[in-house]
Design a protein around this motif. Structure first.
Motif, PDB file in Angstrom:
ATOM      1  N   PHE A   1       0.849  -1.111   0.173  1.00  0.00           N
ATOM      2  CA  PHE A   1       0.062   0.018   0.100  1.00  0.00           C
ATOM      3  C   PHE A   1       0.932   1.177   0.027  1.00  0.00           C
TER       4      PHE A   1
ATOM      5  N   ARG B   1       1.370   3.531   2.171  1.00  0.00           N
ATOM      6  CA  ARG B   1       0.640   4.754   2.880  1.00  0.00           C
ATOM      7  C   ARG B   1       1.577   5.569   3.691  1.00  0.00           C
TER       8      ARG B   1
ATOM      9  N   TRP C   1      -1.050   7.773  -0.807  1.00  0.00           N
ATOM     10  CA  TRP C   1      -0.718   6.124  -1.026  1.00  0.00           C
ATOM     11  C   TRP C   1       0.147   5.986  -2.197  1.00  0.00           C
TER      12      TRP C   1
ATOM     13  N   TYR D   1       6.444   5.080   5.384  1.00  0.00           N
ATOM     14  CA  TYR D   1       5.159   4.947   4.365  1.00  0.00           C
ATOM     15  C   TYR D   1       4.871   3.344   4.399  1.00  0.00           C
TER      16      TYR D   1
END
Length: 302
Positions: free
Chosen positions: A162, A164, A177, A190
């Motif tokens: 992902f 994110r 994202w 992240y």
């Protein structure tokens, strides 16, 4: 005068809200978050719960319909939580909440519970149970370790995929994202989705509670209340420290809960499996010159 009255009337809702102390508004938001998370996990648990009774001996797949239902519900709940990520962050990061020394100390304590506390306690229960010849305690600790390990692998893969951004990064955008960015993220910057701490805490709670329900059901109520409360506090702590969004901890909690239930169901439907024969059968006896002798009692599969 008419204009002044209209302006005053238009400001009324805001002025009423401003009369509520910031600290109280923040604590109210925290309670709401905790309530929502509790309801969400109860739903995931109900969807994934299919641990059979002691009489069931038909092996179940490691990943079957209960897990599919649980993960589907986790995805739905994660999506709903995503829509209020900004609201939840503002509530938890409210100045009144952040200045609350009690909440700050609590967050620091339960952060350690998420990782590595769950694994450490699981190992202590496993080893202590073997030493004290308490099979329920030993099995509960082993199930916790198994659940945390399995769910941790899933969570790590999702984190990397992902990519994110954590809430504290940049301009705090919940929409930040980037596919596979998490695998190369410096210091986990992240790797917000899903929360690894929440995953581990709920994996411990669901595995231990489900195992106790099988072996010592009279104790399951207090075990469940204790472990799930600790897990919920862990999820809150990750938001308190601005390490995760509400949707991150919701999805992590779902993955952990499903993993714990699946591990216990797998073992219940495979009595005498190789893992238990090797890891729950060691015999610990005091050595004549100090220390301990370790042996194994091997039983054929049933």
């Amino acid at each position: 005068m008419g204009i002044a009255r209209r302006q005053g009337k238009g400001r009324t809702p805001r002025s009423l809200t401003s009369r509520v102390p910031a600290k109280l508004r923040g604590v109210t938001g925290v309670r709401l978050i905790a309530a929502c998370l509790g309801i969400a996990i109860a739903g995931v648990g109900a969807a994934a719960q299919s641990v059979p009774g002691d009489s069931a001996v038909t092996p179940s797949p490691a990943f079957g319909k209960p897990e599919l239902r649980g993960f589907a519900l986790t995805a739905v709940l994660g999506g709903l939580a995503y829509t209020v990520d900004d609201v939840a962050r503002r509530a938890v990061r409210d100045a009144g909440v952040q200045r609350n020394e009690g909440l700050d100390a609590l967050a620091g304590f339960v952060n350690a519970w998420g990782q590595p506390g769950g694994v450490g306690l699981g190992a202590a229960l496993w080893g202590g149970g073997l030493l004290a010849k308490q099979p329920t305690v030993a099995a509960s600790g082993l199930r916790a370790i198994e659940a945390i390990t399995v769910s941790g692998v899933v969570t790590k893969l999702l984190k990397g995929t992902f990519g994110r951004a954590r809430p504290y990064v940049g301009d705090h955008r919940r929409t930040d994202w980037q596919f596979t960015r998490g695998f190369d993220a410096p210091e986990g910057t992240y790797e917000a989705m899903p929360s690894g701490h929440a995953t581990a805490a709920f994996a411990f709670a669901s595995a231990v509670t489900a195992e106790v329900a099988q072996r010592a059901p009279r104790h399951v109520r207090w075990v469940g209340i204790t472990t799930y409360s600790a897990a919920t506090l862990t999820a809150y702590a990750r938001m308190h420290d601005d390490r995760h969004w509400f949707s991150d901890v919701t999805v992590g909690a779902g993955i952990g809960t499903i993993s714990g239930l699946a591990i216990v169901r797998w073992h219940v439907t495979r009595p005498g499996n190789g893992i238990d024969r090797w890891l729950l059968a060691p015999v610990l006896t005091p050595a004549s010159l100090g220390g301990w002798n370790v042996g194994l009692t091997l039983t054929p599969p049933r």
